[in-house]
Design a protein around this motif. Structure first.
Motif, short mmCIF file in Angstrom:
data_model
loop_
_atom_site.label_atom_id
_atom_site.label_comp_id
_atom_site.label_asym_id
_atom_site.label_seq_id
_atom_site.Cartn_x
_atom_site.Cartn_y
_atom_site.Cartn_z
N ASN A 35 0.82 -1.22 0.00
CA ASN A 35 0.00 0.00 0.00
C ASN A 35 0.85 1.26 0.00
N GLU A 36 1.95 1.22 -0.73
CA GLU A 36 2.83 2.38 -0.83
C GLU A 36 2.36 3.31 -1.96
N ASN A 37 2.82 4.54 -1.93
CA ASN A 37 2.53 5.48 -3.00
C ASN A 37 3.58 5.31 -4.09
N ASN B 189 -8.90 -1.38 6.27
CA ASN B 189 -7.88 -2.24 5.67
C ASN B 189 -8.06 -3.64 6.24
N TYR C 238 -5.72 6.01 5.58
CA TYR C 238 -5.99 6.12 4.15
C TYR C 238 -7.01 7.21 3.83
N SER D 101 2.51 8.23 5.54
CA SER D 101 3.08 7.10 4.82
C SER D 101 2.39 6.80 3.50
N LYS D 102 1.14 7.19 3.37
CA LYS D 102 0.36 6.79 2.21
C LYS D 102 0.39 7.84 1.11
N ALA E 150 6.46 6.49 3.60
CA ALA E 150 6.56 5.17 4.25
C ALA E 150 7.96 4.94 4.83
N ASN F 25 -4.37 7.34 -8.60
CA ASN F 25 -4.72 6.14 -7.87
C ASN F 25 -6.13 5.67 -8.24
N ALA G 261 -9.54 3.29 -1.19
CA ALA G 261 -8.16 3.46 -0.75
C ALA G 261 -7.20 3.14 -1.89
N ASN G 262 -5.97 2.85 -1.58
CA ASN G 262 -4.98 2.52 -2.61
C ASN G 262 -4.67 1.03 -2.62
N SER H 299 -2.18 -3.94 -3.84
CA SER H 299 -2.03 -2.49 -3.75
C SER H 299 -2.18 -1.88 -5.14
#
Length: 394
Positions: A70-72, A196, A226, A255-256, A261, A313, A336-337, A375
């Motif tokens: 779930n990273e950008n 999540n 998120y 982090s998102k 992160a 996204n 969310a992502n 993700s």
């Protein structure tokens, strides 16, 4: 659609240990590799943490799509990068007065005062502090499952019991069922929004009504890791509830959507006396470096980049959901992502073959049904995922 049952939340995140350490961060993911068309030497190996730690790079399949944590995928913004580079000159100093600038930005946006804000490296420290504080002396933490389990599992280790009701038919938190379970031993109510691993949200009006009814009786903890993937006008105004004095704690992370992160920055909103209690279990401001803080100040103000990441996204998420549905797979609607959907083959076989082809995802079995949580990466990564998915499932 197959009904979700209880999930071990830690497994989801522990399998995502690659956030900061790369493939060496895997701890519990240990499937035996199934049949595959890959010619890599790794197809004859079992994918274990030790394998990635000790094997030479040439024996491992090349990672083509990193879709498990779930990273950008777009990284920090250009303005944030510039601020981070400039902050290196101050990296010999502790961050002290600089927190006031970020606190003012947050306070102005959320409608709260400095006394309502605490900082941490990511939001994990705040979750763990709440687990330690509210589990003291036993009692019950109330939630819905499946959800993000780290706070819940830590609460159990500190002596609390977890009471979880199932998500509703739409895979959302069942607020009515939760209210019915509140009793004299309930120490805290825990909600993750967006949730999540489902990616679902709670209606903002219903959430506000729930908090107004419940918070006077028992503290409500909102994990909003998120929340930035919702458009600003779609988000619940939880800061307003804090400003009004309600006993609600809000955890946020950079982090998102901010892509921190690895940089590690987060903050919590709550009543001053509550935050004072939680700070006993965390390093608070001292856990954040001045370089990260200065980058965070730039990122928080860079709404253009946040909008870009949110829009991209959503496009890639919609593409992926549409492609999966065209192949006959039911996808839980996500805000969310990441997204989750039931598989039609065994999880270990599916996961092994996807990873062997360089596509990193997560799988779990819930109630006898295998599921995949993927993700949302870039459009190119999601095309790689769909192409690889088609080859694996036939």
């Amino acid at each position: 659609m197959t009904k979700l049952s209880s999930i071990n939340r830690r497994d989801w995140l522990r399998a995502s240990g690659l956030l900061a350490t790369g493939l060496a961060g895997l701890t519990r993911w240990n499937p035996t590799l199934g049949s595959t068309n890959s010619s890599s030497a790794a197809t004859n190996q079992a994918f274990t943490r030790e394998f990635y730690l000790t094997s030479p790079p040439e024996t491992m399949p090349k990672l083509r799509a990193r879709l498990m944590a779930n990273e950008n995928p777009y990284g920090i913004s250009p303005k944030t990068r510039e601020a981070l580079i400039k902050a290196v000159d101050a990296s010999n100093r502790y961050a002290w007065m600089e927190f006031g600038q970020l606190a003012k930005l947050i306070g102005d946006k959320e409608g709260v005062q400095r006394k309502h804000i605490m900082f941490s490296p990511g939001s994990s420290d705040i979750l763990m502090a709440a687990a330690a504080y509210y589990a003291k002396g036993g009692g019950t933490i109330l939630t819905c499952r499946p959800t993000y389990d780290d706070l819940l599992e830590r609460s159990e280790k500190f002596g609390a019991k977890i009471e979880a009701v199932p998500l509703n038919a739409n895979y959302e938190y069942d607020l009515d069922a939760m209210k019915a379970k509140i009793g004299p031993d309930t120490k805290m109510v825990y909600l993750v929004n967006p949730n999540n691993p489902t990616g679902t949200i709670v209606n903002p009006q219903k959430l506000e009504a729930f908090i107004r009814e419940v918070a006077p009786k028992v503290p409500v903890f909102l994990d909003e890791a998120y929340i930035d993937f919702l458009a600003p006008n779609e988000r619940p105004n939880t800061g307003k509830l804090v400003a009004e004095g309600l006993n609600v704690i809000v955890a946020r992370t950079f982090s998102k959507i901010h892509a921190f992160a690895g940089l590690r920055l987060g903050y919590g909103l709550g009543q001053p006396e509550t935050l004072k209690a939680l700070k006993q279990y965390t390093n608070n401001d001292f856990g954040v470096s001045i370089t990260t803080l200065m980058a965070g100040i730039a990122s928080y103000q860079d709404e253009e980049w946040q909008n870009y990441c949110r829009t991209e996204n959503a496009k890639a998420r919609e593409y992926t959901a549409k492609a999966l549905k065209s192949m006959g797979y039911d996808v839980v609607p996500s805000y969310a992502n990441f997204m989750i959907f039931p598989l039609k083959m065994k999880t270990k076989t599916f996961e092994s073959q996807m990873w062997a082809s360089g596509i990193a995802i997560q799988t779990r079995d819930f109630g006898g049904q295998p599921w995949c949580r993927v993700s949302i990466g870039t459009q190119a990564e999601m095309e790689i995922f769909i192409d690889g998915f088609k080859k694996v499932v036939g």
